[in-house]
Design a protein around this motif. Structure first.
Motif, PDB file in Angstrom:
ATOM      1  N   TYR A  48       0.788  -1.290  -0.008  1.00 16.71           N
ATOM      2  CA  TYR A  48      -0.153   0.119  -0.137  1.00 16.71           C
ATOM      3  C   TYR A  48       0.852   1.162  -0.047  1.00 16.71           C
ATOM      4  N   ASP A  54       1.415   5.354  -1.042  1.00 20.94           N
ATOM      5  CA  ASP A  54       0.600   6.639  -1.205  1.00 20.94           C
ATOM      6  C   ASP A  54       0.921   7.201  -2.434  1.00 20.94           C
ATOM      7  N   THR A  55       0.296   6.830  -3.343  1.00 17.67           N
ATOM      8  CA  THR A  55       0.354   7.454  -4.810  1.00 17.67           C
ATOM      9  C   THR A  55      -0.870   7.961  -5.334  1.00 17.67           C
ATOM     10  N   ASN A  75      -3.465   5.642  -6.664  1.00 16.37           N
ATOM     11  CA  ASN A  75      -3.927   4.131  -5.866  1.00 16.37           C
ATOM     12  C   ASN A  75      -5.373   4.354  -5.348  1.00 16.37           C
ATOM     13  N   ILE A 117      -6.292   5.483  -2.203  1.00 15.55           N
ATOM     14  CA  ILE A 117      -6.050   6.724  -1.985  1.00 15.55           C
ATOM     15  C   ILE A 117      -7.208   7.915  -2.437  1.00 15.55           C
ATOM     16  N   VAL A 157      -8.387   4.594   3.227  1.00 22.98           N
ATOM     17  CA  VAL A 157      -6.883   4.837   3.370  1.00 22.98           C
ATOM     18  C   VAL A 157      -6.575   4.219   4.928  1.00 22.98           C
ATOM     19  N   ALA A 187      -3.686   1.591   5.824  1.00 19.68           N
ATOM     20  CA  ALA A 187      -2.626   1.928   6.870  1.00 19.68           C
ATOM     21  C   ALA A 187      -2.810   0.698   7.929  1.00 19.68           C
ATOM     22  N   ARG A 208       1.184   2.152   8.633  1.00 26.24           N
ATOM     23  CA  ARG A 208       1.250   3.224   7.682  1.00 26.24           C
ATOM     24  C   ARG A 208       1.289   3.023   6.330  1.00 26.24           C
ATOM     25  N   LEU A 209       1.079   3.675   5.410  1.00 25.16           N
ATOM     26  CA  LEU A 209       1.378   3.711   3.997  1.00 25.16           C
ATOM     27  C   LEU A 209       2.512   3.873   3.757  1.00 25.16           C
ATOM     28  N   GLN A 254       5.827   5.217   1.346  1.00 25.23           N
ATOM     29  CA  GLN A 254       5.937   6.373   0.382  1.00 25.23           C
ATOM     30  C   GLN A 254       6.600   5.872  -0.814  1.00 25.23           C
TER      31      GLN A 254
END
Length: 252
Positions: free
Chosen positions: A190, A192-193, A196, A199, A206, A210, A217-218, A220
């Protein structure tokens, strides 16, 4: 790592956003000359602009490219390998993210779209670049997904493309390894883009993502980019046919 990528020539697909953009910036920062492509011209030009703003002497170029278009891919590869110029690394990042559909609701058009980009796109780029790869020393890094190692309901078509990509990549590793050309795979979780699906939906989606891994958490895009840079570097010189899951410790 920096020394082994300095002045290398790297072709990147899907460079217009997300993981592709973050990896482009990372590799350029490490001194690689990057050839940035994406079907979204505005996006890839923005990536080139950000690369150009870095304190790196390496060159950049950007172009609109549909990896599903065989003729376009071949023409582009020929344009960047004039006069015998070699390609050191290829990052096959272009892909279509999944939409959840029950199998009986899946359309032929959806199947064709995902197969043509997620699988045929990598095939087109790989086939076109092999004759121009640095040998020995060249490498491919292909982007699969956690959906390529774990099955998910309502995402059968996407899973098929990403599982297939791993099989394709492992065969690449066996075929190209004797030439000194490595092939490895990253399987992000997962991340964060902007593309996604979770997202885009936001809110509880979300939060659910996470909580779906042990880090809570997501990920990066830059955290995937770091792994890609490692795989291309001399530090990973004995890694070939590997699949690296970048998912924060996926639960279940």
């Amino acid at each position: 790592m920096t020394a082994s990528l300095k002045d290398t020539r790297i072709l990147i697909t899907g460079a217009g956003s997300g993981i592709g953009r973050a990896t482009s910036l990372k590799l350029h920062e490490l001194g690689a000359h990057v050839f940035l492509t994406d079907i979204n011209l505005d996006g890839v030009q923005e990536t080139e602009k950000r690369c150009a703003s870095q304190e790196s002497p390496a060159s950049t170029s950007s172009a609109k490219l549909n990896v599903a278009d065989k003729a376009a891919v071949e023409a582009y590869v020929e344009s960047i390998t004039k006069d015998g110029a070699k390609i050191d690394h290829v990052f096959n990042c272009a892909g279509v993210n999944p939409t959840s559909y029950k199998l009986e609701e899946t359309t032929d058009e959806y199947w064709d779209k995902l197969m043509s980009v997620n699988l045929r796109g990598v095939y087109n780029v790989t086939r076109a670049t092999i004759p121009h790869m640095a040998s020995p020393g060249g490498s491919y890094v292909n982007v699969s997904s956690i959906n390529g190692v774990h099955a998910y309901a309502n995402q059968a078509i996407y899973c098929a493309t990403k599982w297939g990509l791993i099989g394709f990549s492992k065969s690449m590793a066996l075929e190209l390894g004797p030439r000194g050309i490595r092939t490895n795979v990253v399987a992000p979780g997962y991340i964060d883009t902007p593309t996604n699906a979770g997202i885009v939906k936001g809110g509880e989606y979300v939060e659910r993502m996470a909580k779906g891994n042990s880090l809570g958490r997501l990920g990066q895009p830059e955290e995937v980019a770091d792994v890609v840079a490692f795989l291309m570097s001399n530090d990973a010189r004995y890694m070939n046919g590997s699949v690296l899951e970048i998912d924060g410790g996926l639960k279940g």
